[in-house]
Design an enzyme around this catalytic site. Structure first.
Site, PDB file in Angstrom:
ATOM      1  N   ASP A  74       0.837  -1.209   0.000  1.00  0.00           N
ATOM      2  CA  ASP A  74       0.000   0.000   0.000  1.00  0.00           C
ATOM      3  C   ASP A  74       0.868   1.255   0.000  1.00  0.00           C
ATOM      4  OD1 ASP A  74      -2.282   1.478   0.024  1.00  0.00           O
ATOM      5  OD2 ASP A  74      -2.906   0.912   2.045  1.00  0.00           O
ATOM      6  N   ASN A 127     -10.649  -2.798  -6.846  1.00  0.00           N
ATOM      7  CA  ASN A 127      -9.788  -1.864  -7.587  1.00  0.00           C
ATOM      8  C   ASN A 127     -10.319  -1.471  -8.972  1.00  0.00           C
ATOM      9  OD1 ASN A 127      -6.649  -3.104  -6.186  1.00  0.00           O
ATOM     10  ND2 ASN A 127      -7.865  -1.324  -5.602  1.00  0.00           N
TER      11      ASN A 127
HETATM   12  C1  FPP Z   1      -1.879   0.211  -3.331  1.00  0.00           C
HETATM   13  O1  FPP Z   1      -1.421   1.539  -3.399  1.00  0.00           O
HETATM   14  C2  FPP Z   1      -1.329  -0.569  -4.440  1.00  0.00           C
HETATM   15  C3  FPP Z   1      -2.067  -1.158  -5.425  1.00  0.00           C
HETATM   16  C4  FPP Z   1      -3.530  -1.072  -5.473  1.00  0.00           C
HETATM   17  C5  FPP Z   1      -1.437  -1.886  -6.541  1.00  0.00           C
HETATM   18  C6  FPP Z   1      -0.232  -2.717  -6.230  1.00  0.00           C
HETATM   19  C7  FPP Z   1       0.437  -3.063  -7.500  1.00  0.00           C
HETATM   20  C8  FPP Z   1       1.763  -3.009  -7.744  1.00  0.00           C
HETATM   21  C9  FPP Z   1       2.764  -2.718  -6.711  1.00  0.00           C
HETATM   22  C10 FPP Z   1       2.320  -3.209  -9.121  1.00  0.00           C
HETATM   23  C11 FPP Z   1       2.104  -4.484  -9.851  1.00  0.00           C
HETATM   24  C12 FPP Z   1       2.400  -5.750  -9.145  1.00  0.00           C
HETATM   25  C13 FPP Z   1       3.179  -6.793  -9.622  1.00  0.00           C
HETATM   26  C14 FPP Z   1       3.042  -8.118  -8.995  1.00  0.00           C
HETATM   27  C15 FPP Z   1       4.149  -6.653 -10.723  1.00  0.00           C
HETATM   28  P1  FPP Z   1      -2.480   2.706  -3.551  1.00  0.00           P
HETATM   29  O2  FPP Z   1      -2.596   3.040  -5.001  1.00  0.00           O
HETATM   30  O3  FPP Z   1      -3.770   2.331  -2.906  1.00  0.00           O
HETATM   31  O4  FPP Z   1      -1.746   3.859  -2.784  1.00  0.00           O
HETATM   32  P2  FPP Z   1      -2.420   5.020  -1.918  1.00  0.00           P
HETATM   33  O5  FPP Z   1      -3.166   4.366  -0.800  1.00  0.00           O
HETATM   34  O6  FPP Z   1      -1.234   5.804  -1.454  1.00  0.00           O
HETATM   35  O7  FPP Z   1      -3.305   5.797  -2.856  1.00  0.00           O
END
Ligand code: FPP
Length: 243
Positions: free
Chosen positions: A22, A70
């Site tokens: 996250d 998502n």
């Molecule tokens: C949460 O951060 C993260 C995600 C919803 C996506 C996670 C995906 C990756 C790290 C990349 C792809 C993965 C692989 C396996 C190659 P957020 O966007 O909710 O952050 P925030 O809470 O700060 O807005």
């Protein structure tokens, strides 16, 4: 051993680590970059952490890459995440022999792009022989959805007469989950200061130790992973019995 570094040889290494990655959006915002830049950096961190985890002796690493919720994000962000995953899978197919990582995907694949499903199926097939580490990607995953799909499969087999309701117990139910055959996580890490499970592996985390850190996922690294393991080592694990 460098000063201040941890002697990992004396650590009890968890067999299975699950991660909620996250903070990608906040990491990008702090740098006045688009959210997608955070996901790109986050994807690079995932690749490094698999290597670090394997070096430490972790045998299973499971990450939450895309939840059933998502899809509600802006289309551009969803497309970027799917492209990143697609690129990652292609890269894994090319490097599978060198990396020797077994890849599994959990979640409802039926809603994913056909090119992604094809890559996942190819990669799961060709990497099945490797056991350096099993890397599992939760993709279009939600724990409640996983359990409902499991119950539907089970109900169908009962209807067909293949399974008797009296034969259902916890072990039997686990055979219908996406994580079939996988040990439960020993340690769950969530980055970015949030302390929620967000519908992640609810069944499988029943006895897991939780570690929350303020570090944003794109800043996560081997040192942070070791910090989590040190904390895990300091806790006494109990399963309802006497210590
Ligand atoms: C949460 O951060 C993260 C995600 C919803 C996506 C996670 C995906 C990756 C790290 C990349 C792809 C993965 C692989 C396996 C190659 P957020 O966007 O909710 O952050 P925030 O809470 O700060 O807005």
């Amino acid at each position: 051993m460098a000063k201040n570094s941890v002697d990992t040889e004396n650590l009890n290494i968890p067999n299975h680590v699950a991660i909620i990655m996250d903070g990608n959006g906040r990491w990008a915002k702090k740098r006045l970059l688009p959210r997608t830049a955070g996901h790109k950096k986050g994807a690079a961190v995932v690749e490094q952490i698999i290597e670090d985890a394997a070096d430490l002796g972790i045998k299973y690493l499971t990450v939450y890459a895309f939840s059933t919720e998502n899809w509600k994000r802006p289309k551009e962000e969803v497309d970027t995440l799917m492209d990143l995953l697609g690129n990652y899978l292609t890269n894994c197919i090319e490097k599978s022999e060198k990396n020797r990582v077994r890849i599994r995907v959990i979640g409802d694949k039926s809603a994913l792009r056909k090119d992604l499903v094809d890559k996942i199926e190819e990669l799961e097939r060709i990497s099945e022989q490797y056991d350096r580490i099993t890397f599992t990607i939760a993709l279009n995953y939600g724990s409640r959805d996983e359990m409902v799909r499991a119950m539907k499969k089970m109900a169908k087999e009962i209807e067909n007469g293949d399974v008797k309701s009296e034969d259902i117990d916890e072990k039997k139910f686990e055979e219908y989950l996406d994580t079939k055959g996988m040990p439960d996580p020993d340690l769950l890490i969530r980055t970015s200061g949030e302390e929620r499970l967000s519908n992640y592996l609810l069944w499988q985390l029943a006895y897991t130790e939780f570690y929350f850190t303020d570090v944003l996922w794109p800043d996560f690294n081997k040192e942070e992973l070791i910090n989590a393991i040190v904390k895990y080592n300091g806790r006494e694990r109990r399963y309802g019995g006497i210590k």
